[in-house]
Design an enzyme around this catalytic site. Structure first.
Site, short mmCIF file in Angstrom:
data_model
loop_
_atom_site.label_atom_id
_atom_site.label_comp_id
_atom_site.label_asym_id
_atom_site.label_seq_id
_atom_site.Cartn_x
_atom_site.Cartn_y
_atom_site.Cartn_z
CE LYS A 130 7.91 -11.78 -14.70
NZ LYS A 130 8.81 -11.24 -15.54
CE LYS A 176 -10.78 0.23 11.61
NZ LYS A 176 -9.72 0.75 10.56
CG ASP A 205 -6.50 -5.34 6.29
OD1 ASP A 205 -5.78 -5.27 7.38
OD2 ASP A 205 -7.31 -4.57 5.71
N PRO A 260 -2.38 -11.94 10.51
CG PRO A 260 -0.30 -12.16 11.40
CD PRO A 260 -0.91 -12.48 10.04
CG ASP A 261 -5.82 -6.73 13.73
OD1 ASP A 261 -4.95 -6.06 14.63
OD2 ASP A 261 -6.68 -6.64 13.30
CB ILE A 262 0.42 -7.07 14.61
CG1 ILE A 262 0.83 -7.77 13.38
CG2 ILE A 262 1.47 -6.83 15.93
CD1 ILE A 262 1.82 -6.95 12.58
CG PHE A 294 -2.09 5.29 13.65
CD1 PHE A 294 -2.39 6.51 13.42
CD2 PHE A 294 -1.35 4.96 14.99
CE1 PHE A 294 -1.46 7.67 13.62
CE2 PHE A 294 -0.36 6.16 15.31
CZ PHE A 294 -0.58 7.39 14.69
CG ASN A 332 -0.30 -0.18 2.44
OD1 ASN A 332 0.64 0.75 2.63
ND2 ASN A 332 -0.48 -1.18 3.48
#
Ligand code: C5P
Length: 431
Positions: free
Chosen positions: A296, A344, A286, A312-314, A330, A217
């Site tokens: 490739k 959240k 995510d 995993p959601d740290i 954040f 991103n």
């Protein structure tokens, strides 16, 4: 001269007023820039009698500001900065030399030129370095004005004693540039997180598709790096776990470089048990590819399907640790900022969340940002005997806006807010 580090990237607005010591301000600009600071110079009419704006422009590398009513700058055209932009831009206003006349005007809250107006309009700390004839300094009027400014938390640097340009000897010499740099840099060493250990994540993660491609991103890492730097300046022991970015880590932090969300998680978890605060500023992907191709991928068919699986959601994992640190998340959102942030905060059981709108010159890959901070407030101390994972029914969500500012400045503001709430929670739990 020794590199003091904590002026790196600091935005110093140097105000120069009319006095013979103005010639030393030229040296001051050069030395501040040597320390890594960005300097913008504002000169009063009197200052321009002693030293030219051209000298200051050459040394600062920036246009020098002299007029309050500069129509071009105030309209935001031609890249100019009006007085409000300048007031918002700076991390500190340093007025050196500060003449007796300027001190008198400042103590009365005058706003009849650019520099005095800026001093009223800024939320940044103001430091003044008086320089004048010793009798003028000792005059009761000047002393009363100085006392008034001191009560308003304006910092007075100097003056030094010694031989004066007018031939007299006494107090009234401007401090030497080195001393002023030291006093200015000390402003950033607040010590509010002294003896605390903090882990910060920053940047994007990179999730491989095949050996040459990946999903990522636009996160630049700037906000997380600024938070890490601000925490270090506040006296914390900082570990910065960072995805791939193109910016230099602050020197005072332990820097761990990772690529993927899994690696970021492992690096965070190995350090978290002994930490007091966790700030998750990373834009963690995510999802990752369920199967990373060994070779490739060739372009054969019209469509290509990638099967993704959740990372995993740290942040959620750290927040669910029974004796975990104070957790700050954040939330970068393109819509419904406030609602999403509140959700959240509750779903991930965080202590605090900092939300920002992304897009339209804000958020990712930009220098400025605005944050909406939410935190849980309420009867936590009485209701929460087993730690923070119990329901928060008796708690309310509080909110504060951290006004739009360069990310470094915003990060320092955020660190102050985090420190306040960290100590609030800690003291609630120990009483
Ligand atoms: O749920 P969402 O991704 O919007 O939450 C954002 C917050 O969660 C950020 O603080 C981010 O660093 C953190 N996060 C995380 N691990 C993930 C996803 C998000 O730590 N896998």
């Amino acid at each position: 001269m020794m590199q003091m580090n904590n002026l790196t990237n600091k935005r110093i607005l140097l105000g120069v007023t009319g006095g013979i010591a103005a010639y030393k301000s030229a040296e001051l600009v050069r030395r501040l820039r040597e320390q890594g600071a960005e300097v913008r110079v504002v000169m009063t009419r009197g200052a321009c009698e002693f030293i030219t704006p051209l000298t200051m422009q050459a040394l600062s590398g920036r246009e020098v500001h002299t007029e309050l009513l500069d129509h071009v700058a105030e309209s935001g055209q031609g890249g100019g900065m009006g007085h409000i932009e300048l007031a918002r831009w700076c991390d500190v206003v340093l007025v050196a030399p500060a003449s007796a006349n300027f001190i008198a005007r400042l103590s009365h809250g005058m706003a009849d030129d650019l520099l005095s107006t800026l001093c009223l309009a800024t939320t940044a700390p103001v430091v003044i370095a008086p320089a004048m004839n010793q009798q003028m300094w000792m005059n009761i009027a000047t002393q009363e004005n100085i006392a008034t400014l001191g009560q308003r938390e304006i910092r007075i640097a100097g003056p030094a004693e010694g031989e004066q340009a007018c031939g007299e000897i006494g107090p009234g010499r401007m401090l030497e540039p080195e001393q002023l740099i030291l006093e200015t840099s000390q402003l950033f060493s607040t010590g509010i997180l002294a003896d605390l250990k903090i882990v910060v994540t920053a940047g994007p993660t990179r999730e491989a598709i095949d050996p040459v491609r990946y999903i990522t991103n636009h996160s630049s890492g700037q906000m997380g790096y600024a938070v890490a730097r601000a925490a270090a300046e506040a006296g914390a022991d900082v570990t910065l776990v960072s995805g791939p970015v193109s910016i230099e880590p602050p020197r005072q932090v332990r820097h761990i470089s990772v690529d993927t969300a899994d690696q970021m998680r492992d690096a965070v978890m190995s350090d978290i048990i002994t930490s007091d605060i966790f700030v998750a500023a990373a834009a963690v992907a995510d999802y990752r590819c369920a199967d990373v191709a060994e070779q490739k991928i060739k372009k054969k068919s019209e469509d290509l399907q990638l099967l993704l699986q959740k990372n995993p959601d740290i942040l959620a994992e750290v927040a669910s640790l029974p004796q975990g640190p104070f957790t700050v998340g954040f939330a970068a959102e393109t819509e419904n900022l406030l609602d999403n942030a509140r959700i959240k905060l509750q779903n991930k059981k965080l202590d605090m969340i900092a939300a920002n709108q992304v897009g339209e010159g804000l958020g990712f890959n930009t220098d400025e940002n605005e944050l909406q901070v939410f935190w849980q407030a309420g009867e936590q101390g009485q209701n929460n005997q087993t730690g923070k994972n119990q329901t928060r029914e008796n708690q309310t969500i509080k909110h504060q806006t951290l006004e739009r500012a360069p990310k470094e400045k915003l990060a320092r503001h955020l660190i102050k807010v985090i420190a306040n709430h960290y100590y609030e929670k800690y003291s609630a739990q120990t009483h």
